[in-house]
Design a protein around this motif. Structure first.
Motif, PDB file in Angstrom:
ATOM      1  N   ALA A  86       0.712  -1.350  -0.187  1.00 52.41           N
ATOM      2  CA  ALA A  86       0.196  -0.093  -0.088  1.00 52.41           C
ATOM      3  C   ALA A  86       0.536   1.645   0.067  1.00 52.41           C
ATOM      4  CB  ALA A  86      -0.591   0.156   0.944  1.00 52.41           C
ATOM      5  N   ILE A  87       1.861   1.134   1.435  1.00 52.58           N
ATOM      6  CA  ILE A  87       2.795   2.141   0.791  1.00 52.58           C
ATOM      7  C   ILE A  87       3.792   2.587  -1.013  1.00 52.58           C
ATOM      8  CG2 ILE A  87       5.065   3.155   1.512  1.00 52.58           C
ATOM      9  CD1 ILE A  87       4.160   2.311   4.291  1.00 52.58           C
ATOM     10  N   GLU A  88       3.863   1.518  -1.038  1.00 49.41           N
ATOM     11  CA  GLU A  88       4.913   1.847  -1.873  1.00 49.41           C
ATOM     12  C   GLU A  88       3.984   1.986  -3.263  1.00 49.41           C
ATOM     13  OE1 GLU A  88       6.905  -1.104  -5.437  1.00 49.41           O
ATOM     14  OE2 GLU A  88       6.373  -1.858  -4.015  1.00 49.41           O
ATOM     15  N   MET A  89       2.359   1.719  -3.421  1.00 47.04           N
ATOM     16  CA  MET A  89       1.530   2.006  -4.504  1.00 47.04           C
ATOM     17  C   MET A  89       0.921   4.176  -4.433  1.00 47.04           C
ATOM     18  SD  MET A  89      -1.703  -1.161  -4.230  1.00 47.04           S
ATOM     19  CE  MET A  89      -2.059  -0.436  -5.310  1.00 47.04           C
ATOM     20  N   ALA A  90       1.267   3.936  -2.440  1.00 44.78           N
ATOM     21  CA  ALA A  90       0.907   5.367  -2.791  1.00 44.78           C
ATOM     22  C   ALA A  90       2.100   6.262  -3.570  1.00 44.78           C
ATOM     23  CB  ALA A  90       0.487   5.386  -1.117  1.00 44.78           C
ATOM     24  N   LEU A  91       3.260   5.932  -2.628  1.00 46.50           N
ATOM     25  CA  LEU A  91       4.265   6.568  -3.736  1.00 46.50           C
ATOM     26  C   LEU A  91       4.193   7.114  -4.904  1.00 46.50           C
ATOM     27  CD1 LEU A  91       7.403   5.492  -0.711  1.00 46.50           C
ATOM     28  CD2 LEU A  91       5.789   7.632  -0.390  1.00 46.50           C
ATOM     29  N   ASP A  92       3.739   6.165  -5.354  1.00 46.94           N
ATOM     30  CA  ASP A  92       3.593   5.741  -7.044  1.00 46.94           C
ATOM     31  C   ASP A  92       2.961   6.293  -7.529  1.00 46.94           C
ATOM     32  OD1 ASP A  92       6.399   4.272  -6.768  1.00 46.94           O
ATOM     33  OD2 ASP A  92       4.913   2.642  -7.004  1.00 46.94           O
ATOM     34  N   ASN A  93       1.636   6.624  -6.473  1.00 48.13           N
ATOM     35  CA  ASN A  93       0.269   7.106  -7.461  1.00 48.13           C
ATOM     36  C   ASN A  93       0.138   8.115  -6.480  1.00 48.13           C
ATOM     37  OD1 ASN A  93       0.557   4.748  -9.095  1.00 48.13           O
ATOM     38  ND2 ASN A  93      -0.218   4.029  -7.743  1.00 48.13           N
ATOM     39  N   ASN A  94       0.412   8.953  -5.378  1.00 45.40           N
ATOM     40  CA  ASN A  94      -0.206   9.797  -4.739  1.00 45.40           C
ATOM     41  C   ASN A  94       0.140  10.904  -5.780  1.00 45.40           C
ATOM     42  OD1 ASN A  94      -0.042  12.277  -2.634  1.00 45.40           O
ATOM     43  ND2 ASN A  94      -1.176  10.655  -1.929  1.00 45.40           N
ATOM     44  N   ARG A  95      -0.888  11.660  -5.535  1.00 44.80           N
ATOM     45  CA  ARG A  95      -1.420  13.378  -6.123  1.00 44.80           C
ATOM     46  C   ARG A  95      -0.566  14.147  -6.009  1.00 44.80           C
ATOM     47  NH1 ARG A  95      -1.656  10.704 -10.530  1.00 44.80           N
ATOM     48  NH2 ARG A  95      -3.284  10.188 -11.934  1.00 44.80           N
ATOM     49  N   ALA A 242      -4.746   4.704   7.496  1.00 40.64           N
ATOM     50  CA  ALA A 242      -6.347   3.971   6.387  1.00 40.64           C
ATOM     51  C   ALA A 242      -5.946   2.645   6.288  1.00 40.64           C
ATOM     52  CB  ALA A 242      -6.016   4.615   4.463  1.00 40.64           C
ATOM     53  N   TYR A 243      -4.473   2.471   6.794  1.00 43.39           N
ATOM     54  CA  TYR A 243      -4.419   0.395   6.493  1.00 43.39           C
ATOM     55  C   TYR A 243      -5.117  -0.241   7.686  1.00 43.39           C
ATOM     56  CZ  TYR A 243      -2.690  -4.130   5.684  1.00 43.39           C
ATOM     57  OH  TYR A 243      -2.626  -5.553   5.312  1.00 43.39           O
ATOM     58  N   ASN A 310     -13.030   3.166   0.644  1.00 45.03           N
ATOM     59  CA  ASN A 310     -12.294   4.085  -0.879  1.00 45.03           C
ATOM     60  C   ASN A 310     -11.331   4.973   0.100  1.00 45.03           C
ATOM     61  OD1 ASN A 310     -14.359   3.398  -2.368  1.00 45.03           O
ATOM     62  ND2 ASN A 310     -15.821   4.217  -1.299  1.00 45.03           N
ATOM     63  N   LEU A 311     -11.106   5.020   1.666  1.00 41.94           N
ATOM     64  CA  LEU A 311      -9.875   6.360   1.950  1.00 41.94           C
ATOM     65  C   LEU A 311      -8.882   5.650   0.835  1.00 41.94           C
ATOM     66  CD1 LEU A 311      -9.120   8.918   3.129  1.00 41.94           C
ATOM     67  CD2 LEU A 311      -9.745   7.475   5.306  1.00 41.94           C
ATOM     68  N   LEU A 312      -8.225   4.446   1.370  1.00 41.82           N
ATOM     69  CA  LEU A 312      -7.182   3.881   1.328  1.00 41.82           C
ATOM     70  C   LEU A 312      -7.412   3.676  -0.227  1.00 41.82           C
ATOM     71  CD1 LEU A 312      -5.135   2.465   2.138  1.00 41.82           C
ATOM     72  CD2 LEU A 312      -5.481   0.029   1.663  1.00 41.82           C
ATOM     73  N   LYS A 313      -8.277   3.162  -0.896  1.00 44.24           N
ATOM     74  CA  LYS A 313      -8.258   3.374  -2.491  1.00 44.24           C
ATOM     75  C   LYS A 313      -7.593   4.795  -3.628  1.00 44.24           C
ATOM     76  CE  LYS A 313     -11.282  -0.440  -3.106  1.00 44.24           C
ATOM     77  NZ  LYS A 313     -11.987  -0.585  -3.624  1.00 44.24           N
ATOM     78  N   ASN A 314      -8.390   6.287  -2.226  1.00 45.81           N
ATOM     79  CA  ASN A 314      -7.743   7.397  -2.463  1.00 45.81           C
ATOM     80  C   ASN A 314      -6.352   7.492  -2.798  1.00 45.81           C
ATOM     81  OD1 ASN A 314      -8.905  10.186  -4.212  1.00 45.81           O
ATOM     82  ND2 ASN A 314      -8.072  10.240  -2.208  1.00 45.81           N
ATOM     83  N   LEU A 315      -5.556   6.882  -1.553  1.00 43.68           N
ATOM     84  CA  LEU A 315      -4.064   7.371  -1.942  1.00 43.68           C
ATOM     85  C   LEU A 315      -3.886   6.549  -2.600  1.00 43.68           C
ATOM     86  CD1 LEU A 315      -4.498   7.234   2.577  1.00 43.68           C
ATOM     87  CD2 LEU A 315      -4.323   9.737   0.833  1.00 43.68           C
TER      88      LEU A 315
END
Length: 583
Positions: A86-95, A242-243, A310-315
């Motif tokens: 989840a952290i890796e995805m957030a760092l790649d995709n977080n706006r 969020a996780y 949804n909060l986690l997915k948004n991140l």
């Protein structure tokens, strides 16, 4: 024996004593409460104005359950997710992180643009010009004079940034033609090669505007790097919280489903007791209400799962069309997280080293130092040392329209013109033809030397620069006060985070004990009900307490995990604690 019994005995003793002495008196009457006085306007709460009788007879007869589903989610499409993923995805995709990354790129381009000032520059021009003007000279009989020129000039400028020095080399070329009879050469070739060196002696030697912009751009680039790390820390901390919120929400959903199962089992059990005559038929109603309440709790728990997911997915989702939006996220991270073994002094030491806010303040102070250095330099007198050298070359051909005005009044015009032509030939030999221009330059035939100073001094002093210097010094004081405020705020955050972990540990202990004890109480109350020593309402009360205790135990654990994440954030260790490198 209660206090009321003691009071009654005391009063009886007093009456007996009074009777023995013949002085028995009736007890003093107890004052009655103040009688209720009606509102003189006749308005009572039950008659409050502005409450019209709307839908007074409404009752719902629909007993069917709504469809139990997640909006926009395929229940069969499940995705196991670890916290690290989840952290890796957030760092790649977080706006927010992407915005910070773009800001860092912008700062890099700004630094390149600032350094461009000191790049060598080539300037020049090439043009042809032809002009015709009226003749205003008594030495020419032409009505007009036509002149044509072709110009080709070039120059290169270089800098020595460390000292503010400027070096320039120029080469100028001109080919001139004219029909003016008093011009000796046509065409005439003029060329020169020159060098100029300018060195600031006071203002501009240690710091000038281009160097100021470059140094500020460097500091801004460092600040954007720190801001990028700060955004990464905030994003990772948000994903952690969020996780764990999603972990709890899914656990709570399971607890509420178990509550429905237990409530239905209790309902069937009560029906058997009614058939056996141990319970009244009305006791089934309470169990049916309990089942309905737990069914409603399942819907509310499912809604909480949907919000948390949804909060986690948004991140972590790259965009709104990503496949992850239709997937069911299943957190599989172990909820038992190691507790940080750190004292308050160690935590504060880490925070003062690693918190990005302090690094940003440090970068701002570095920019302020550049400003002070620049404005202090601007208060100095502007005096520049200037040195120059140039070498020229001239060549051309005799003007075919040349006519000496002195031979017109000569007693022997022909002899005068012949002598004049001889002089022109000698002059041409001295000057040289078109090919003599370049050799003239490099043979230093016509040199020019220049050395001196140039200055620009305000008569009343540079008050603007002094005012800007004063402003920069006050801004330095402001940044120092701001740093003290940041350090104090960090201290509060660290203290609260450590205390919150201890509180969360105690909450987890209490929740674990409560869950264990409520389980025993529920089972005990069920046995009492079967033996006729309890009633259905106590059983249902114990059942409700057990369901809440089951949910609260994992809530306490996830809150402890969130408290650990908050302490790591307060110490600036969020990235290292999660093995993340911000690049």
């Amino acid at each position: 024996m209660g206090s009321r019994s003691y009071i009654i005995i005391l009063l009886a003793c007093l009456l007996l004593v009074n009777a023995a002495h013949g002085q028995a008196e009736p007890p003093a009457p107890i004052p009655s409460p103040t009688p209720f006085v009606a509102d003189p306007k006749g308005i009572f709460p039950e008659n409050a104005p502005g409450a019209p009788n709307v839908a007074a007879d409404y009752v719902s007869l629909d007993r069917s359950l709504p469809y139990l589903e997640r909006v926009g989610v395929d229940a069969a499409d499940q995705r196991a997710l670890t916290l690290a993923e989840a952290i890796e995805m957030a760092l790649d995709n977080n706006r927010d992180i992407e915005v910070a990354r773009k800001g860092r790129s912008i700062a890099g381009f700004e630094l390149k643009a600032a350094r461009w000032f000191y790049e060598p520059r080539l300037t020049g021009q090439a043009l042809y010009e032809r002009s015709t003007v009226p003749n205003l000279s008594i030495f020419s009989t032409n009505e007009t004079t036509t002149q044509g020129s072709f110009v080709g000039n070039a120059g290169i400028t270089g800098y020595i940034p460390r000292f503010g020095s400027v070096i320039r080399a120029d080469i100028n070329n001109q080919r001139l033609t004219t029909n003016n009879p008093i011009a000796i050469l046509s065409p005439q070739y003029n060329s020169s090669l020159g060098f100029t060196f300018t060195q600031p002696l006071f203002r501009g030697r240690g710091m000038d505007q281009p160097r100021r912009i470059i140094e500020i751009a460097k500091r801004n680039l460092e600040i954007t790097d720190t801001q990028f790390r700060q955004r990464s820390i905030d994003a990772v901390a948000a994903v952690e919280k969020a996780y764990w919120d999603l972990t709890y929400s899914l656990r709570n959903l399971q607890v509420q489903r178990d509550g429905v199962r237990d409530a239905k089992q209790q309902l069937e059990h009560n029906r058997r007791l009614v058939e056996e005559g141990q319970l009244a038929p009305i006791d089934i109603v309470a169990a049916e209400t309990q089942v309905a309440n737990y069914e409603q709790a399942v819907y509310e728990a499912l809604n909480a799962v949907n919000i948390a997911e949804n909060l986690l997915k948004n991140l972590i989702a790259p965009d709104r069309d990503a496949e992850i939006w239709s997937e069911v996220l299943i957190p599989i991270e172990a909820v038992e997280r190691p507790l940080p073994d750190v004292t308050l002094s160690e935590a504060m030491e880490n925070a003062l080293k690693l918190r990005p806010e302090l690094e940003i303040n440090k970068g701002q102070k570095a920019i302020n130092e550049v400003e002070q250095k620049f404005y202090k330099d601007q208060t100095r007198p502007q005096i520049d040392f200037v040195a120059g050298y140039s070498s020229a070359g001239v060549g051309g051909g005799i003007n075919p329209n040349f006519s000496s005005p002195f031979c017109a009044n000569s007693p022997e015009p022909a002899k005068c013109e012949a002598a004049q032509q001889a002089q022109l030939q000698n002059f041409l030999q001295t000057i040289g033809g078109p090919g003599s221009v370049v050799p003239d330059i490099f043979s230093n035939k016509y040199p020019t030397y220049r050395i001196g100073v140039q200055f620009n001094l305000p008569l009343l002093g540079d008050k603007a620069s002094r005012a800007n210097l004063g402003k920069a010094r006050v801004d330095a004081e402001r940044l120092e006060v701001q740093r003290e405020a940041i350090e104090q705020a960090i201290q509060v955050e660290v203290r609260n985070a450590i205390q919150n972990i201890r509180t969360a540990e105690a909450r987890l202990r209490t929740a674990s004990i409560a869950r264990e004890n409520t389980q025993r109480q529920y089972e005990s109350e069920q046995r009492k009900l079967d033996s006729g020593q309890s009633d259905i309402y106590r059983v249902l009360e114990r059942q409700t307490a057990l369901t809440a205790a089951r949910s609260n135990e994992l809530r306490a654990r996830t809150e402890l995990n969130k408290a650990i994440a908050e302490l790591n954030r307060a110490m600036g260790r969020t990235l290292t604690a999660n093995n993340v490198e911000a690049r």
